[in-house]
Structure formats: C-alpha cells, structure tokens
Design an enzyme around this catalytic site. Sequence first.
Site, PDB file in Angstrom:
ATOM      1  N   HIS A 102      -3.952   2.972 -14.695  1.00 21.77           N
ATOM      2  CA  HIS A 102      -3.742   2.386 -13.352  1.00 21.77           C
ATOM      3  C   HIS A 102      -3.043   1.022 -13.437  1.00 21.77           C
ATOM      4  O   HIS A 102      -1.973   0.837 -12.817  1.00 21.77           O
ATOM      5  CB  HIS A 102      -5.067   2.289 -12.608  1.00 21.77           C
ATOM      6  CG  HIS A 102      -4.995   1.500 -11.340  1.00 21.77           C
ATOM      7  ND1 HIS A 102      -4.202   1.861 -10.269  1.00 21.77           N
ATOM      8  CD2 HIS A 102      -5.600   0.326 -10.984  1.00 21.77           C
ATOM      9  CE1 HIS A 102      -4.322   0.964  -9.303  1.00 21.77           C
ATOM     10  NE2 HIS A 102      -5.159   0.018  -9.712  1.00 21.77           N
ATOM     11  N   HIS A 126      -4.996  -7.220 -13.404  1.00 20.28           N
ATOM     12  CA  HIS A 126      -5.509  -7.496 -12.069  1.00 20.28           C
ATOM     13  C   HIS A 126      -6.940  -7.033 -11.826  1.00 20.28           C
ATOM     14  O   HIS A 126      -7.594  -7.487 -10.895  1.00 20.28           O
ATOM     15  CB  HIS A 126      -4.573  -6.897 -11.005  1.00 20.28           C
ATOM     16  CG  HIS A 126      -4.692  -5.420 -10.809  1.00 20.28           C
ATOM     17  ND1 HIS A 126      -3.932  -4.510 -11.530  1.00 20.28           N
ATOM     18  CD2 HIS A 126      -5.459  -4.681  -9.986  1.00 20.28           C
ATOM     19  CE1 HIS A 126      -4.231  -3.284 -11.124  1.00 20.28           C
ATOM     20  NE2 HIS A 126      -5.161  -3.361 -10.188  1.00 20.28           N
ATOM     21  N   GLU A 130     -12.854  -8.280 -12.060  1.00 23.21           N
ATOM     22  CA  GLU A 130     -13.784  -7.528 -11.228  1.00 23.21           C
ATOM     23  C   GLU A 130     -14.536  -6.466 -12.015  1.00 23.21           C
ATOM     24  O   GLU A 130     -15.721  -6.247 -11.803  1.00 23.21           O
ATOM     25  CB  GLU A 130     -13.020  -6.849 -10.084  1.00 23.21           C
ATOM     26  CG  GLU A 130     -12.600  -7.800  -8.983  1.00 23.21           C
ATOM     27  CD  GLU A 130     -13.791  -8.402  -8.265  1.00 23.21           C
ATOM     28  OE1 GLU A 130     -14.717  -7.652  -7.901  1.00 23.21           O
ATOM     29  OE2 GLU A 130     -13.815  -9.627  -8.082  1.00 23.21           O
ATOM     30  N   ASP A 131     -13.832  -5.775 -12.916  1.00 19.82           N
ATOM     31  CA  ASP A 131     -14.398  -4.575 -13.540  1.00 19.82           C
ATOM     32  C   ASP A 131     -14.931  -4.806 -14.942  1.00 19.82           C
ATOM     33  O   ASP A 131     -15.523  -3.903 -15.539  1.00 19.82           O
ATOM     34  CB  ASP A 131     -13.335  -3.463 -13.608  1.00 19.82           C
ATOM     35  CG  ASP A 131     -12.964  -2.966 -12.223  1.00 19.82           C
ATOM     36  OD1 ASP A 131     -13.637  -3.371 -11.259  1.00 19.82           O
ATOM     37  OD2 ASP A 131     -12.012  -2.187 -12.104  1.00 19.82           O
ATOM     38  N   ASP A 193      -0.495  -1.911  -6.195  1.00 21.68           N
ATOM     39  CA  ASP A 193      -1.840  -1.433  -6.540  1.00 21.68           C
ATOM     40  C   ASP A 193      -2.311  -0.396  -5.521  1.00 21.68           C
ATOM     41  O   ASP A 193      -2.764   0.696  -5.864  1.00 21.68           O
ATOM     42  CB  ASP A 193      -2.789  -2.637  -6.579  1.00 21.68           C
ATOM     43  CG  ASP A 193      -4.248  -2.239  -6.770  1.00 21.68           C
ATOM     44  OD1 ASP A 193      -4.497  -1.285  -7.519  1.00 21.68           O
ATOM     45  OD2 ASP A 193      -5.125  -2.894  -6.174  1.00 21.68           O
ATOM     46  N   ASP A 313      16.286  14.355  16.301  1.00 21.66           N
ATOM     47  CA  ASP A 313      16.863  13.366  15.392  1.00 21.66           C
ATOM     48  C   ASP A 313      16.077  13.255  14.081  1.00 21.66           C
ATOM     49  O   ASP A 313      15.747  12.176  13.618  1.00 21.66           O
ATOM     50  CB  ASP A 313      16.951  12.003  16.074  1.00 21.66           C
ATOM     51  CG  ASP A 313      15.602  11.552  16.622  1.00 21.66           C
ATOM     52  OD1 ASP A 313      14.689  12.395  16.704  1.00 21.66           O
ATOM     53  OD2 ASP A 313      15.463  10.365  16.969  1.00 21.66           O
TER      54      ASP A 313
END
Length: 777
Positions: A102, A126, A130-131, A193, A313
């Site tokens: 990712h 990034h 957090e992870d 992301d 269109d």
Amino acid sequence: MDTPTIPSPPASPASVPAAPPGPAEAPVGGAPHRPLGAPVSTPPAEKTYPPFPLDDPAYQVFIDSLDYLKAEDIARVEDAFAYAEAAHRSQRRISGEPYITHPLAVAGAVAEWRLDATAIMAALLHDVLEDTGASKAELTERFGKPVADLVDGLSKLDKIEFSSYQEAQAENFRKMLLAMARDIRVILIKLTDRLHNMQTLGSMRPDKRRRIANETLEIYAPIANRLGLNKVYRELQDLSFMNLHPMRFNVLKKAVKAARGNRRELLTRILDGIQERMKDRHIEAQVFGREKSLYSIYKKMVEKRLTFSQVLDIYGFRVVVADVSTCYLALGALHSLYKPLPGKFKDYIAIPKANGYQSLHTTLIGPYGTPIEVQIRTEEMHHLAQEGVASHWLYKEEADGSSAELQNQTHKWLQSLLELQNTAGDSAEFYEHVKIDLFPDEVYVFTPKGKILTLPKGATAVDFAYAVHTDIGNRCVAAKINYELAPLRTELQNGDQLEIVTAAHANPNPAWLSYVKTGRARSKIRHFLKTQQNEESAALGERLLNQELKSLGIEPADVPAAAWDELMRESGNKPIKDIYADIGLGKRLASVVARRLMSREENAAGGDTLRPGPIVIHGTEGMAVTFATCCRPIPGDPIVGSIRKGQGLEIHTHDCPVIRKSRRLEPQKWIDVEWAAQPGKLFAVPIRVEAQHQRGVLAKIATEIAEAGSNIENVSMEESGGGLYTSIHFTILVSHRVHLAAVMRGLRHIPEVIRIIRERDGDDPHTTAPFSPYVKH
C-alpha cells in the site's frame, strides 16, 4: 536502471519499530482502534513474514519512475522504503498482501506527479506513526524534520476515524484541511492514499465499502476537484459509484460499452470531419474523442430524470492546439463546420474556473442532430486540467506561468480555510461551511472596477459583499446589480456587475443565513451575531448582577477584587465579561453569583435583604432581551421577565395567559421589569378588525392606520358571518400603548368597522384583551 542495494535497517528497537501486536490486518486509512471501555485482551503471538522481495515488479517499476531525482535523493527514498518495509513486515492487508504494497503504491502515484524526494519518502512512511511503534522523533533523526512533519501531518488525520458520528467526521475533516493549508503535499499524498484504498476495497465488508465510498464522494473527490486534479477526481467518483451502487454501475457500464459500438461509425465521421476542417484552416491540432465518466452520466440521469438513451452527450471531443490565439481560430473553424447550440458556449480561458481550469467549451449540432461537446485548449492548459496543482511539479518547465497562478489561487483558498477555522464555532460548523465551498458550480460577477469574482451558483448579493471584504458584508444595506437597485437576497447571474450600498450603523441580519451560499459569508454572519449576542448578554448580565448586589445592600463598586479573582478561578479563568454574559444568557443565576462574591450564602434567606428594583427595558437591547410572541408586550403594558437558559431575558405582559401557571408555581424564575421613560423602537402588535363585507373597506382601514402614524407589517383576511362580515388580521408597528390606542380610536370612526381586538396567543377570540375590544352598537 540497475537494481539498487537496499540498506538493511538497524535491528535495535530504537531505530526500527516493532509492528503492533494483534491481527494481521490494517484497515483503510489506519490501524484499528479499540473502543473506549472495551476489555483489553492478551494479544496473540506476532506472525513473522519474509522481507518484501526487491525483485518484485511493483518495486522495480517504482524505482524506475524516480529517474528525475538525483542519485542521493534516490538513496534517501530507498532508505525510507527499507524502514517502512521493516516496520510493516508483520502486517498484512485484509486482502492478504504484504502491507508495504500500500505505501509503495501511494509513493508510486506521488512519483508520477514528480514530487520531490521528501514527499515520496513521506508517502512510503505515511502509516508508520499510526500502525507501528515508530515515533516522530525517530523519523526526524533518521530522515530529517521536513519528512517527519509531513508524516505527522498525515498521521494526525487518522487519529479520529470517520464514523457515523458527525462530530468525529467533522473534526477529522477540519484537521485534514488545516494540515493541507500548512503544506499542499499533505493533501496530494492523502488523495493518492485514498485512491489506492478505493482501488482495493473489494476485500472489505459491503457496509464498510459503502461507508468509505460515501466519505470519498462527499469529501475527497470534491477536494481533488477544487485542486484541479481532474484524473483523480473522476476516478474517485467512479470508484465511489461502483461501491455505493454496484448493480447500477454494472448496468450503466454495459450500456456505455454497447453504445460505443453502435455509435462508432458516427464518432469516426465526426472525428474525421474535425481533423479535416483543422487541416483546411492550416491549424495544427491534436483531436481526440473523450468519453464521459460513468458517474457523471449517472448524475445527469438522476438530476434531469433521463433514461440512458436520452443522454446524447456521452461522447465529446477535445482539440489541443499550440497557443491561446489558435484556440479561438479553432473555435471559428468548428462553428463553420457544425452549427453551435445557442447559450452553450463558455469561455474559461478569459475567465478561468476557481481551480485554475482553462478551456473553450462549445456544443455543436452534429450529424443526425446529435449534440457534440467540444473542448479547445492549449497543451499547457491540458496539463493543468489533468493534474491541477500537482502540475507545478510535473510540468514546471513548460507551464511556469499558469502553474504559478494556480499555486496562487490554491494558496488563497487555503488561507480562506484558516480564516473559516478562526471564525467557526466548532468542527461541525467548520465542516458545514467548507462543504459548501467544495461544490462550486460557479457564477462569475464583476466589481464596479471590473475585477472578476467567482462565487458558487445561487450566491446572492450578500455573498458578493462578504467576498469583497468582511466590513462591506457587515454594513451592506442594498445592492445595485447592473446599475439597478435590487434586494440583497437576489441570486447572481453570470456577467452581473455589482455595487454594494453600505451604512455605518447597519449590522448583519440573521435572516441572511437562510439564503447565503458561501461558507465565508455564513461564517462571518454567525461570528458577528454570536459576538453581538455575547456583548448584549454581558450588558444585561451586569445589570442583573448589580441589581442583586444592591438588594443585598452592597454597591457593585465595593466588591473586593479578590472576590472576583476567586470567582474567575472557580469558573476556569473566565474573564468577567464572560461571567456577565453567562448571567445574561441564563446559564448562571445572578443571586448565586452575588452571594458567592460577598460570601453571603448563609444570608440567602435572611431578613437583611432588600427587595430588588425592577430592570429597566428600552426595547433596543438586541438579542439579549426578547419579547414574547404570545402576548407581544409594548411600552405601557405592565410587564414581567424570565431568564431562559441560553436565550437571555424574555419579556411578557403581566396577564399573559401562557405564563399564568409558571408564575404561580415557580415565582422565583420571574423578575420585575419596567419600561424606560422613552423606549427606542417600534413594536409589532397583532390586531383583528371585524368589518362589513363591502368594497373598499380594506383600503379605508389601511389609510386610517397610516394616518395614525403606524405601518402595516402583515395582513390577512377571512370571511365570517356567512359572508356578511370580514375578519382582517393586521400586524402593525406602534411605539407604545398610547400610540396603539390612537390607532384603534381612528378605526372606530370607520362606519363599516364592527369590532377591534388586540390579539394574543391563548386568548379566546370572544374575550377581552389588554385593550377592551371596541364593539359598535
């Protein structure tokens, strides 16, 4: 290029964070969060996985895409990849893939925009804050402060996950836009992301897919559009559509594919015709067809209630030429080939869209009456249309001028977000204001000096006034649109020229909030009204407190400063003005504050208290004092007041039927009030006039009211007595009770008038009001 040697990250915990224990799963946008109050269970043993292979094709393509960077920058990117891969090694995506795929995909998309090494490194890293167990200090030490700040800005966005709670969504949205205002690269990375997460939603539960798709359609796609990132915008829309309405998406996709085959001959004929005409006019141009996105087709079908066969269109054409002057030559050539559709030409070159987009748009009547949409632009405009603000990096050599202008426009918009944040009351209000600005179907209007302002469709003269300057908006009283006076609520049209008329003592009207369209105008009006209400409430609160202190035999000036200091400390260091405002708004009781100041709680029911004098009402106090609509008190009526929490002092007449029960059961909630000797405003009073049903009677009554020095604010009529009589309900403006008596006296002299009654809520229409009804015998 050759496969680089990737340095292995140090094995010490200080350098390479361990992945968090728990299931080998990472949700979209961040790590799972344990709900507050949930039991903490013993985590399972951490799984181990082999390192991500450096000969993987995805990694090779990524490294090859960095050929525009210097060798030392590529080495820094490789180091960031190694760190991120080690940090995420124990994690897997829901699909089962290594989690590092990712960040690698996000960094690859960022590299396509040719962003600098700092942005690419931040894209790779990034999710580590957090992870994993990584800290910002570690990132700063290893990769430098700019990279750490970008990662920190991105990570903060995910600390509050989007959920069904609007406040959490609003807070996350606010943080994202404020981080974006500090560094535009934050939102560019965040959008890539989100795009990759949308591309890989298939492994998630249907309810999660719908929630994430809805967020994307509501927030991220509009931001991409506002920044001119057309490719990202269209793809986010289509992916959201696919996950929100999969069956509709598939049916429409098949229909478009079938139509593509059925119309191939027609499209080829039109394409050949355009190319041939360009050659005849010696215009060098690239001509190619374009297909509308599935979501835009679906949106048009829904909004205009069309079937697929009625959307003619679906296909359009794009003509790309060398320079601006050639754009207009190409337009003339096309109009000589096919007839233009009146009213369907738009010149976004002379007047660019708010996101910097430039092109000529025209709709032609092609073979068999088929409408053809054509866009004409230069190569530079084409780059800007596709990549928007990212083109600053991608095409900066070829497009310095336009790109710099787009950067300037984007900077202005980001500054307006910071201004909205400063005036918005909370995250939910900020979210509401900005969402309005994220869906700009624009109109273009002119100032008296010829400057062009872009406003959302449906914007009014008030929106224009606030777009010019906050003070102009706050003081506006009228507008001249195309040199003619017009109401402030008038919706603006493309090409209107506006001049705002101001007055020194004018203030924003709360009614403006019902029709303004821009977040800026809405925010400024609310901010002014809140500030005004606080000032008026503070003035009322000070009067109430002074009255209470005097009833205790204390002059307000004699209150010790130490007593105020102690009260402010107990109130969370609120300033005195805020404490007054709380009293005026009914959030605090003046009696409690007075006794706290004087430490006289023990004497609250003692015999040394004096009866408080009445509060004097002028009628011009503003929002801190309201006049009940049930009884409509006017100067001269005996009145009583009640503090309503959060709404200030509400004034009723003494004999108002609505408050009888409350005055009897809760007398402590009521305050004696009286009118000032010279009230300073006009008051609305409802009266009912019963008259014979004859021609001209309404005109006679209206004339008499005017001659008595009053004005009619509202009037309605109904028949009574089997059509023999008419009941006419007026709301008239009077200055006091004596003035009302004069009006009613004048009405008695009209022969057709049978009965006059001052109306109030709760009164029986046949019983007497504060003024005894006049009945002619």
